[in-house]
Design a protein around this motif. Sequence first.
Motif, PDB file in Angstrom:
ATOM      1  N   UNK A  55       1.795   2.177  -0.321  1.00 51.31           N
ATOM      2  CA  UNK A  55       3.704   1.561  -0.271  1.00 51.31           C
ATOM      3  C   UNK A  55       3.167   0.168  -0.040  1.00 51.31           C
ATOM      4  N   UNK A  56       4.096  -0.909   0.477  1.00 51.27           N
ATOM      5  CA  UNK A  56       3.742  -2.050   0.861  1.00 51.27           C
ATOM      6  C   UNK A  56       2.362  -2.804   1.817  1.00 51.27           C
ATOM      7  N   UNK A  57       1.436  -1.786   2.287  1.00 50.53           N
ATOM      8  CA  UNK A  57       0.350  -2.010   2.874  1.00 50.53           C
ATOM      9  C   UNK A  57      -0.580  -0.576   3.427  1.00 50.53           C
ATOM     10  N   UNK A  58      -0.509  -0.354   2.333  1.00 52.27           N
ATOM     11  CA  UNK A  58      -1.044   1.073   2.408  1.00 52.27           C
ATOM     12  C   UNK A  58      -1.144   2.051   1.031  1.00 52.27           C
ATOM     13  N   UNK A  59      -2.585   2.445   0.813  1.00 54.52           N
ATOM     14  CA  UNK A  59      -3.317   2.557  -0.292  1.00 54.52           C
ATOM     15  C   UNK A  59      -3.882   3.976   0.176  1.00 54.52           C
ATOM     16  N   UNK A  60      -3.689   5.566   0.029  1.00 53.73           N
ATOM     17  CA  UNK A  60      -4.774   6.692  -0.211  1.00 53.73           C
ATOM     18  C   UNK A  60      -4.877   7.095  -1.198  1.00 53.73           C
ATOM     19  N   UNK A  61      -5.696   8.168  -1.406  1.00 55.67           N
ATOM     20  CA  UNK A  61      -6.288   9.213  -2.524  1.00 55.67           C
ATOM     21  C   UNK A  61      -5.651  10.556  -2.041  1.00 55.67           C
ATOM     22  N   UNK A  62      -5.712  10.712  -3.005  1.00 57.32           N
ATOM     23  CA  UNK A  62      -5.786  12.344  -2.777  1.00 57.32           C
ATOM     24  C   UNK A  62      -6.107  12.556  -4.044  1.00 57.32           C
ATOM     25  N   UNK A  63      -6.758  14.257  -4.371  1.00 59.10           N
ATOM     26  CA  UNK A  63      -6.886  15.027  -5.647  1.00 59.10           C
ATOM     27  C   UNK A  63      -6.373  16.318  -5.368  1.00 59.10           C
TER      28      UNK A  63
END
Length: 120
Positions: free
Chosen positions: A69-77
């Motif tokens: 989103x505008x300030x948060x990055x996460x990774x998923x598998x």
Amino acid sequence: MSNDDFHRIFFERYAEQDETLDEGWFEAFFEKAFRSGHPAEMDIEWDNETDSGNFASGDESERIFSFSDEEFVTYWTQSSFNGVQGPFEKYDEAVEALGYDSASFPPPPPEPEEDGEGAD
């Protein structure tokens, strides 16, 4: 930051008021974000499919997604063997969750450059 702390922060950011923090919540969040077009973006960063050679068992697949989103990055598998895992704070953590060595794994694609106002 510990994985538990990261999960708690993520949960507090995106959970509805009556939801409970547990592993099922993260999988449900992924499905909702990926399938129903959550306002934030879920992009495929890496994708691998292999032919298992067995018609009955189908192809095997592994993917790394980014959610931002505008300030948060996460990774998923997501894989044929382990289902959905995440969120991960770093791309390397997602790589390792799939069983790969992050030191010898291709890096994530570069972020697209944002055009300035009035750019052609």
